[in-house]
Design a protein around this motif. Structure first.
Motif, PDB file in Angstrom:
ATOM      1  N   VAL A 118      -3.232  -5.702  -0.176  1.00  0.00           N
ATOM      2  CA  VAL A 118      -3.647  -4.487  -0.880  1.00  0.00           C
ATOM      3  C   VAL A 118      -4.161  -4.836  -2.275  1.00  0.00           C
ATOM      4  O   VAL A 118      -5.017  -4.144  -2.827  1.00  0.00           O
ATOM      5  CB  VAL A 118      -2.488  -3.455  -0.938  1.00  0.00           C
ATOM      6  CG1 VAL A 118      -1.327  -3.973  -1.756  1.00  0.00           C
ATOM      7  CG2 VAL A 118      -2.973  -2.134  -1.505  1.00  0.00           C
TER       8      VAL A 118
ATOM      9  N   ARG B 184       4.034   2.334  -6.216  1.00  0.00           N
ATOM     10  CA  ARG B 184       3.064   1.249  -6.297  1.00  0.00           C
ATOM     11  C   ARG B 184       2.317   1.204  -7.638  1.00  0.00           C
ATOM     12  O   ARG B 184       2.283   0.182  -8.316  1.00  0.00           O
ATOM     13  CB  ARG B 184       2.063   1.417  -5.150  1.00  0.00           C
ATOM     14  CG  ARG B 184       0.928   0.444  -5.164  1.00  0.00           C
ATOM     15  CD  ARG B 184       0.059   0.660  -3.946  1.00  0.00           C
ATOM     16  NE  ARG B 184      -1.340   0.532  -4.294  1.00  0.00           N
ATOM     17  CZ  ARG B 184      -2.329   1.120  -3.635  1.00  0.00           C
ATOM     18  NH1 ARG B 184      -2.064   1.904  -2.611  1.00  0.00           N
ATOM     19  NH2 ARG B 184      -3.574   0.942  -4.000  1.00  0.00           N
TER      20      ARG B 184
ATOM     21  N   ALA C 220       0.826  -1.229   0.000  1.00  0.00           N
ATOM     22  CA  ALA C 220       0.000   0.000   0.000  1.00  0.00           C
ATOM     23  C   ALA C 220       0.847   1.259   0.000  1.00  0.00           C
ATOM     24  O   ALA C 220       0.599   2.188  -0.771  1.00  0.00           O
ATOM     25  CB  ALA C 220      -0.937  -0.015   1.200  1.00  0.00           C
TER      26      ALA C 220
END
Ligand SMILES: [Zn+2]
Ligand SMILES: [Zn+2]
Length: 599
Positions: A521, A501, A496
């Motif tokens: 996540v 990401r 996360a």
């Protein structure tokens, strides 16, 4: 026309007294920020003397003492015992730890003129089905370009006296003197703050719903149920009938019909739509929405995630072009307009009060709804007392599963995906000596799963139970990978709070590398067509609950291109959660086979 400048004050803080008013046959207790207003109201109804019992107090405190006094009056309506009331107040004082106050005596109170009926009507209208702070009430009026000259707290108070509106402190007290937030319903997470608005050093503030603005002991909430006398006219079919952009599968059509039956009759108050991951539960919910709209009902579609609401808003505009739709999420434009179908994050649902005939609650199990009593509270309060709730989920929380298994909760199953292939059954691989990442050689089973994936030209998502393990497993794989080294960057990680990401996920989607190590996540909202899924340390039950494992397994085999994705659970032992996840998946496949939905 000049508007009352107090609208622009940042926060209104309610300070007022508890009083007693004497009628021909009985006494009544009241609380007021402006006793002169109350005197006027009660005089119109034949009451006379108004006796103030307390000094000005913050609303939460005043409301608690008011309830105690009102409790005394219920017992002996006519012959009110002042000694009894004094004792009740004294007990209340000690429960809340209030300092004693000097006898207030007879304060001179002059009656004030009553608010204009036209302005009361405006407040009545914008407050219908809502629970709002005074400031939000001002916003709601401004949004509809309506203006009033009387202070809003006076208009709200008059409607409260008339029994049309509830006046609630942001933070109030239960009968036993325990504080509780009246907006989000929580009794925990209340903190003492020094409050500039009420000037008290120990004002109470709710941290639980702070994201929606400050709920405090000195702030008033005005709440009014949607009036049941106002039944909207039954809408013509061209308005309520959804324009579906595709044909429903047989399984979807069956569930769609059942959902419609649920919402067109009043037999059941609650129903669970239990769907396989990726089976199209939203489309099935259209059946319930359409049935409710056809009856002239008001519908709320609530979901914890803002992205889902925004995306759904676009879709539903196409499905119901003639309907008044409203989407509410943090930062959405316009919050108080009229609507036939309201889409809202569960936080935004906190502003509704006994408003909707049907509430569809999507992703019942998803963060942040699971285990969050506040949001259940919000959604339950947004529904009318006689209203219905339809829960949508692929992974119901254990309480709902238990109620279904005991036959206490109506359920509609949607056990198969639109492509008609069974859900991948997780394969359990026991690694009795499974070590933390980096300790010892790679587990042979892990190497085999990766080799299988690479040989088939597919991608692999590896789930681990903790953020620190993401880097640990990536490094482990790179350092200990046996045989030919893979060219380039073949395994990467994301979680996360990973700084890159989105970039990593996008590169994985573009198939730039085959193996991605991640945390929960990635548990939902991700569809990658040619994918196997692996859960490493799958017996970590704090993270990998049955629901989480079903969601993770649901990442595989979603697309018709490649419905045969595999799911591996690698662990030292078979946990209960793993067994339950496999059981739910197997039951769905069996049900789909029995009903003839499978290819
Ligand atoms: Zn709260
Ligand atoms: Zn305060």
């Amino acid at each position: 026309m000049a508007k009352d400048s107090s609208y622009r004050q940042p926060l209104f803080c309610w300070q007022g007294v508890v009083y007693l008013v004497k009628g021909a046959r009985c006494y009544r207790a009241g609380l007021s920020h402006k006793p002169g207003l109350d005197l006027t109201f009660w005089r119109q109804r034949g009451y006379q003397q108004l006796e103030v019992l307390t000094p000005p107090l913050p609303l939460g405190t005043a409301a608690f003492l008011h309830n105690l006094v009102a409790g005394c009056l219920e017992n002996g309506a006519l012959g009110v015992k002042h000694a009894q009331i004094a004792a009740a107040l004294k007990m209340g004082q000690s429960r809340l730890g209030l300092p004693p106050w000097p006898h207030t005596g007879a304060l001179p109170i002059a009656p004030l003129s009553p608010p204009p009926p036209a302005e009361l009507a405006l407040v009545r209208e914008v407050l219908a089905g809502r629970i709002l702070w005074r400031e939000e009430l001002a916003q709601a009026l401004a949004e509809r370009k309506l203006g009033v000259n009387t202070p809003l707290e006076d208009l709200g108070h008059w409607l409260y006296l008339a029994g049309e509106v509830s006046l609630l402190p942001g933070v109030g007290y239960d009968p036993d003197g325990r504080p509780r937030c009246r907006r989000c319903g929580q009794a925990t997470g209340l903190v003492k703050v020094s409050c500039a608005a009420c000037g008290q050093a120990d004002c109470l503030l709710c941290e639980g719903c702070l994201a929606m603005g400050q709920s405090r002991r000195c702030r008033p909430l005005y709440a009014r149920p949607w009036p049941s006398s106002v039944k909207p006219p039954v809408r013509p079919p061209e308005i309520w009938r959804p324009r579906l952009q595709f044909d429903l599968t047989r399984a979807q059509a069956d569930a769609y019909r059942e959902a419609g039956e649920f919402a067109s009759q009043d037999k059941e108050k609650e129903c669970l739509l239990w769907a396989a991951c990726g089976a199209g539960k939203t489309e099935v919910a259209y059946g319930a929405i359409a049935a409710a709209l056809a009856r002239g009902c008001r519908v709320l579609y609530a979901c914890p995630r803002k992205e889902v609401i925004r995306e759904l808003h676009l879709r539903l505009q196409v499905v119901w072009p003639g309907l008044r739709l409203q989407a509410l999420y943090g930062g959405s434009p316009g919050k108080y307009g009229p609507a036939d179908l309201t889409l809202a994050t569960t936080h935004q649902a906190l502003r509704f009060y006994r408003c909707f005939d049907l509430v569809v609650l999507d992703e019942v199990d998803a963060f942040p709804l699971a285990g969050d009593p506040m949001l259940y509270h919000a959604v339950a309060r947004a529904r009318r007392e006689q209203g219905q709730t339809l829960w949508l989920t692929a992974t119901p929380p254990p309480e709902l599963v238990a109620r279904v298994r005991k036959g206490q909760l109506a359920v509609i199953y949607l056990p198969v995906r639109h492509h008609g292939y069974p859900l991948p059954r997780p394969e359990f691989i026991r690694e009795t000596f499974l070590k933390p990442p980096g300790k010892g050689p790679l587990p042979r089973s892990l190497v085999r799963c990766i080799n299988t994936t690479l040989a088939e030209g597919l991608q692999l998502l590896i789930f681990v139970p903790a953020v620190y393990m993401v880097t640990g497993v990536v490094d482990w794989l790179v350092a200990a990978w046996p045989g030919q080294a893979q060219p380039g960057d073949w395994v990467r990680g994301c979680y996360a709070a990973h700084p890159r990401r989105e970039e990593v996920i996008a590169a994985f989607r573009r198939r730039e590398f085959p193996v991605l190590v991640t945390t929960t996540v990635m548990e939902r909202g991700v569809t990658i067509p040619r994918l196997h899924v692996l859960v490493l340390y799958a017996d970590d039950e704090r993270v990998f609950t049955a629901s989480t494992l079903v969601q993770i397994a649901g990442r595989a085999g979603r697309s018709v291109e490649y419905p045969a994705g595999r799911v591996w659970f690698i662990a030292r032992r078979l946990s209960q959660a793993m067994a339950e996840a496999v059981r739910q998946i197997r039951e769905f496949n069996d049900l789909a086979r029995r009903r003839g939905y499978l290819k």
